[in-house]
Write an enzyme that holds these catalytic residues in place. Sequence first.
Site, mmCIF file in Angstrom:
data_model
loop_
_atom_site.group_PDB
_atom_site.id
_atom_site.type_symbol
_atom_site.label_atom_id
_atom_site.label_comp_id
_atom_site.label_asym_id
_atom_site.label_seq_id
_atom_site.Cartn_x
_atom_site.Cartn_y
_atom_site.Cartn_z
ATOM 1 N N CYS A 208 -1.167 -1.199 -4.388
ATOM 2 C CA CYS A 208 -2.307 -0.466 -3.859
ATOM 3 C C CYS A 208 -1.793 0.918 -3.517
ATOM 4 O O CYS A 208 -0.646 1.076 -3.094
ATOM 5 C CB CYS A 208 -2.813 -1.166 -2.591
ATOM 6 N N ASP B 132 -10.471 2.161 -3.595
ATOM 7 C CA ASP B 132 -11.011 1.944 -2.252
ATOM 8 C C ASP B 132 -12.530 1.964 -2.268
ATOM 9 O O ASP B 132 -13.168 1.593 -1.282
ATOM 10 C CB ASP B 132 -10.523 3.038 -1.307
ATOM 11 N N ASP C 36 0.823 -1.205 0.000
ATOM 12 C CA ASP C 36 0.000 0.000 0.000
ATOM 13 C C ASP C 36 0.863 1.263 0.000
ATOM 14 O O ASP C 36 2.072 1.220 0.273
ATOM 15 C CB ASP C 36 -0.892 -0.032 1.257
HETATM 16 C C1 DGJ Z 1 -5.842 1.908 1.794
HETATM 17 C C2 DGJ Z 1 -6.159 0.695 1.002
HETATM 18 O O1 DGJ Z 1 -6.589 1.029 -0.268
HETATM 19 C C3 DGJ Z 1 -7.196 -0.119 1.768
HETATM 20 O O2 DGJ Z 1 -7.599 -1.217 1.012
HETATM 21 C C4 DGJ Z 1 -6.596 -0.551 3.068
HETATM 22 O O3 DGJ Z 1 -5.522 -1.412 2.839
HETATM 23 C C5 DGJ Z 1 -6.151 0.671 3.846
HETATM 24 N N1 DGJ Z 1 -5.309 1.520 3.083
HETATM 25 C C6 DGJ Z 1 -5.431 0.244 5.094
HETATM 26 O O4 DGJ Z 1 -4.894 1.291 5.746
#
Ligand code: DGJ
Length: 731
Positions: free
Chosen positions: A525, A547, A477
């Site tokens: 991500c 998200d 992420d």
């Molecule tokens: C942002 C991501 O896109 C979510 O899916 C999740 O992993 C959160 N961060 C966690 O902090």
Amino acid sequence: MIKFSKKNNLLSLHTKNTSYIMQVFKNQHLLHIYWGKSMVLTERNNYLPLDERVNMVNSDPADKSYYLEDLPFEYAFWGKGDFRTPSLTAVDGNGAVISNFIYESHTISNGKPEIPGLPSTFAEEADDAETLEIKLIHKKSGVSIYLLYTVFPSFDVITRNVKIENRGSSQVVINKIMSATVDFVSGEYELLTLPGAWGRERWIERQSVSHGVVSIGSSRGISSHQFNPFAALLSQGASEGSGEVYGFNLVYSGNFVAEIEKNQDDRVRINMGINPFTFSWKLGAGESFSAPEAVLVYSDKGLNCMSGIYHEFYGKRLSRSIYARKERPVLVNNWEATYFSFNEKSLLEIASKSKDLGIELFVLDDGWFGERNSDHTSLGDWVVNKDKLPDGIEGLSDKIRSMGMKFGLWFEPEMISSDSKLFRSHPEWALQLKDSPPAEGRNQLVLDLSRDEVVVEIIRMLKEILGTKAVDYVKWDMNRSLTDVYSSTLPSDRQGELYHRYVLGLYRIMDEITSAFPDILFEGCSAGGGRFDPGILHYMPQFWTSDNTDAVSRLKIQYGTSLVYPQIFMGAHVSAVPNHQVGRSTEIEMRGNAAMMGNLGYELDFNKLKNEELDAVRQQIVFYKKYRKLIQFGRFYRLLSPFEGEKASWMIVSQDKSEFILFYYQILAEANMPRTLVKLTGIDVNPIYKETGSGDIYSGSELMYRGYFLPRFTVDFQSVVVHFYRGDSIG
Ligand code: DGJ
């Protein structure tokens, strides 16, 4: 594929269906002659007739009709009479502009070289790929530019990148270096881009190209939610099935720009590369700099054809991961089920139900380390929180694996919380200006990846945890844009290099970690889809698309994303209702049907579903697994756009066209509406196709030319997924 005609100095690149032609012109200028449908030029000497014009700067004293601003350049320079936005701006040690590079030589070689430190597509022997390297020189400064073009004949793709080398004796400063420039001599175009925001990434936008410069891009340090590093020029009115399309996609994850300029003569220039707004680079004597790769695709059959070319090429030649051609597991992720409030017991309860439903991979998201019970703390302290997970990551992983599932783990390696042990011991590792507190995004700071010791520490930490072999999948992420972009280790005249050095540091980490752990499946991500670009996808063959998990929102997001990126790259999850991002409630069927066009997953607590919903989930997973190969690796076609009405539809056809799946979604319903007849595409004309559920049979020609009557939905948010198979493959 790549030819040089000495007689008229033409350099031509040919793919299966396209030609790209340039010419070494008078004064050794390298000019753009043509890009489009396969074409043969007869031998003449006037592909670009020159005429005397009024009020233009004459760039060749011996020729009163030679004006740089009138010529289509292959790579364009500023300062000598071309007033359009250039490909390169650079100055020598005296601050004088280095311009007017001229052709010196070229070489043609087999295959495709890598770009040092940067991700790129690759060629395999069977591709018959060839690379043309053209050397342009600026004699006085000793600076050379190398324009590289790789031709992939069977994929119908041309890639470009640029290297600049300083062979002079003094330092040069580059302020702008584009990866590709194309000067279209004539034509009325529309510009298609993929703008967005968090939670509504990659919506499709079209505008006509009019006089002046339109510029899209990012200055956030990431390719961004706001614009994808993609732009296409379309012939006016081009549609999914017809018209000319010129696609440009940058293999880069940082600040980028695409500039589209229409000049006084209606000539259109497009530039794509690193965003010059935040960039400068000092090139010392003997040094070189490589700009990222741009992937160019031409289609004379509209957008679906362009997307098909990108999808096939990226599916096979972007990521070297062993998973690139492997079917991906159906996963459950605990994020929307628990956020930060979980312990081993609650995770195992979700996991056990998940296994029962057919899920193959359990992913533990944010919150497993340090004191991470909210997003205010602990990034950088990658030590398991024993209050939540007494047996550690390995203990949890063992339990998940013994249930018969794989285990995945979330990281955000590029970040640091100001409330963390890491920050307390190394505050200087965060990007920050001197004497000014850094701006926080999601309560966190960004690590300075231009510093070697930071990169080394991130690699060490990841190797230590992944080296335990407890993890089968990593979600990588990255949750904020870069600010306070200053590094105390760089001299003042090199601060303009920092954004790019950050990206180079990131690629170094990703390269080392993904090479060290080839058996781990990595998913990118960035607060959802903030870095959904070919740079990251080179290392990680799938990406969390957004998200926003609402089924209706996802129709636009996934439809827009499919313009460039294949469906297997798109993480798509079924989540709880009312949806956490937009508050909408849709039935489990709609949520499943929206998610199963991509890389299917679930992001909810199954223990909170009703029995009928659990049955529906079980059936979705059975259906998905049955047709997973077709869904993940089939050829994707868009049919009805959610940007143009209340319906969306697409289809996925197997490579041998023996079967396909049609997806149809009704957004808001209207009273008393007729059925929609939709024309299918991409299948064979002659065979009979049978609808698996109803047993109805159709000829391919009927489905393509007359169409297929979609079901009539009389209420909001309904959908259907229909499988067909070819008659001769029955049984
Ligand atoms: C942002 C991501 O896109 C979510 O899916 C999740 O992993 C959160 N961060 C966690 O902090």
